[in-house]
Design a protein around this motif. Structure first.
Motif, short mmCIF file in Angstrom:
data_model
loop_
_atom_site.label_atom_id
_atom_site.label_comp_id
_atom_site.label_asym_id
_atom_site.label_seq_id
_atom_site.Cartn_x
_atom_site.Cartn_y
_atom_site.Cartn_z
N ARG A 180 0.84 -1.21 0.00
CA ARG A 180 0.00 0.00 0.00
C ARG A 180 0.87 1.25 0.00
O ARG A 180 1.98 1.24 0.54
CB ARG A 180 -0.84 0.06 1.28
CG ARG A 180 -2.10 -0.68 1.20
CD ARG A 180 -2.92 -0.57 2.46
NE ARG A 180 -4.00 -1.52 2.30
CZ ARG A 180 -5.12 -1.27 1.64
NH1 ARG A 180 -5.34 -0.07 1.16
NH2 ARG A 180 -6.02 -2.21 1.49
N CYS A 181 0.33 2.31 -0.54
CA CYS A 181 1.04 3.59 -0.50
C CYS A 181 1.06 4.09 0.95
O CYS A 181 0.01 4.17 1.60
CB CYS A 181 0.34 4.62 -1.39
SG CYS A 181 1.19 6.21 -1.42
N LEU A 182 2.25 4.41 1.43
CA LEU A 182 2.38 4.88 2.81
C LEU A 182 1.76 6.27 2.95
O LEU A 182 1.34 6.66 4.03
CB LEU A 182 3.85 4.96 3.21
CG LEU A 182 4.65 3.65 3.14
CD1 LEU A 182 6.08 3.89 3.57
CD2 LEU A 182 4.00 2.58 4.01
N ARG A 183 1.68 6.99 1.85
CA ARG A 183 1.19 8.36 1.90
C ARG A 183 -0.33 8.42 1.79
O ARG A 183 -0.97 9.19 2.48
CB ARG A 183 1.81 9.15 0.75
CG ARG A 183 1.53 10.63 0.78
CD ARG A 183 2.15 11.31 -0.42
NE ARG A 183 3.61 11.34 -0.37
CZ ARG A 183 4.38 11.66 -1.40
NH1 ARG A 183 3.85 11.98 -2.55
NH2 ARG A 183 5.70 11.66 -1.27
N CYS A 184 -0.93 7.62 0.88
CA CYS A 184 -2.37 7.79 0.68
C CYS A 184 -3.19 6.50 0.79
O CYS A 184 -4.38 6.53 0.48
CB CYS A 184 -2.67 8.54 -0.61
SG CYS A 184 -1.91 7.89 -2.06
N ASN A 185 -2.58 5.40 1.23
CA ASN A 185 -3.33 4.19 1.60
C ASN A 185 -3.83 3.37 0.42
O ASN A 185 -4.48 2.36 0.60
CB ASN A 185 -4.52 4.56 2.53
CG ASN A 185 -5.06 3.38 3.30
OD1 ASN A 185 -4.31 2.52 3.75
ND2 ASN A 185 -6.37 3.30 3.45
N GLN A 213 3.88 1.25 -8.01
CA GLN A 213 3.51 2.68 -8.06
C GLN A 213 2.12 2.88 -7.49
O GLN A 213 1.24 2.03 -7.66
CB GLN A 213 3.57 3.16 -9.50
CG GLN A 213 3.46 4.67 -9.62
CD GLN A 213 3.79 5.18 -11.02
OE1 GLN A 213 3.61 4.46 -12.00
NE2 GLN A 213 4.26 6.41 -11.12
N CYS A 214 1.95 4.01 -6.82
CA CYS A 214 0.63 4.35 -6.29
C CYS A 214 -0.22 4.96 -7.41
O CYS A 214 0.21 5.92 -8.05
CB CYS A 214 0.76 5.35 -5.14
SG CYS A 214 -0.83 5.98 -4.59
N PRO A 215 -1.41 4.40 -7.64
CA PRO A 215 -2.25 4.93 -8.71
C PRO A 215 -2.82 6.31 -8.39
O PRO A 215 -3.29 7.01 -9.28
CB PRO A 215 -3.38 3.90 -8.81
CG PRO A 215 -3.44 3.28 -7.47
CD PRO A 215 -2.04 3.29 -6.93
N GLN A 216 -2.75 6.71 -7.13
CA GLN A 216 -3.32 8.01 -6.75
C GLN A 216 -2.29 9.13 -6.79
O GLN A 216 -2.48 10.14 -7.45
CB GLN A 216 -3.94 7.92 -5.36
CG GLN A 216 -4.67 9.20 -4.95
CD GLN A 216 -5.58 8.98 -3.76
OE1 GLN A 216 -6.40 8.06 -3.75
NE2 GLN A 216 -5.43 9.81 -2.74
N CYS A 217 -1.15 8.93 -6.09
CA CYS A 217 -0.18 10.02 -6.00
C CYS A 217 1.02 9.81 -6.92
O CYS A 217 1.84 10.72 -7.09
CB CYS A 217 0.28 10.22 -4.56
SG CYS A 217 1.37 8.92 -3.93
N GLY A 218 1.15 8.62 -7.50
CA GLY A 218 2.24 8.36 -8.44
C GLY A 218 3.57 8.00 -7.79
O GLY A 218 4.56 7.75 -8.49
ZN LIG Z 1 -0.04 7.38 -2.95
#
Ligand SMILES: [Zn+2]
Length: 246
Positions: A180-185, A213-218
């Protein structure tokens, strides 16, 4: 009578957990416990005059109440006498006063929603609508009736807070560390190295082959030094994470 760890939550120091409560107004067990400092989310079983009761019961004069904390790891998918089971498994919403828990939970692959801009009312509504466990050091927040599952975090240190959470809840088998993205979950997607190569530092480009890669924040993730330091942090808490090849 407040059993076990519930006694330590009473506002007036009371090591044996025994309280005489004047029944001057019609108050439910939930209201009585919370006026004494114990949020309803901490109560996992209760009896009135030796019989099972629920939090909405209105005690009368002379009734003997016994309130119990959880007796083992809590499985939030299981419906109990006091609260409904969550159909979508163990998912959290993290209050601002324990914000450091969010990236630590996400690093283990656990769903931990957090946004510092959320008000208490919004956070409680999110917990109800999305079936999330509320983690907080704020007793007033945990008193909200719409919160079915919540945990009053005792420690002030994020690592100890994580230990509290992992000791208190039965963890799902399917959680994958660093997924999971640590920044935006958001759950991470695997991404071809060629696509992210221009964004990498030379040493990262040289030594690592697999990226997510995070699909939300990249944001791009790889099993580098940051992940290793988080693994060491988890290991110090006795939490093992399966390895991942570079
Ligand atoms: Zn993210």
């Amino acid at each position: 009578m407040f059993h076990g760890t519930l006694a330590s939550l009473l506002r007036k120091a009371n090591t044996d957990g025994c309280v005489m409560y004047p029944v001057g107004r019609r108050a439910s067990i939930k209201d009585m416990a919370e006026s004494l400092g114990v949020p309803h989310t901490e109560i996992h079983d209760l009896r009135c005059n030796g019989r099972d009761a629920d939090l909405s019961h209105l005690p009368g004069p002379g009734e003997v109440l016994e309130l119990f904390p959880a007796s083992g790891p809590v499985d939030v998918t299981r419906t109990t006498r006091l609260r409904p089971g969550f159909s979508r498994g163990l998912r959290f919403v993290v209050d601002e006063n324990v914000a450091g828990l969010a990236p630590l939970l996400r690093g283990l692959g656990l769903d931990a929603a957090y946004n510092r801009a959320w008000s208490d009312a919004f956070l409680a509504r999110l917990a109800r609508e999305q079936e999330r466990v509320v983690l907080s050091r704020d007793r007033a927040l945990l008193k909200r009736s719409c919160i079915a599952h919540g945990r009053l975090i005792r420690s002030e240190h994020p690592d100890e807070q994580l230990r509290e959470v992992l000791n208190f809840y039965s963890l799902p088998d399917g959680a994958v560390p660093f997924s999971r993205c640590l920044r935006c979950n958001q759950p991470l997607h695997s991404v071809d190295k060629k696509r992210v190569e221009p964004l990498l530092l030379p040493r990262t480009r040289l030594y690592y082959q697999h990226f997510k890669q995070c699909p939300q924040c990249g944001r791009i993730y790889w099993p580098g030094s940051h992940q290793q330091s988080m693994r060491a942090r988890y290991a110090a808490l006795g939490i093992g994470c399966p390895g991942e090849s570079a």
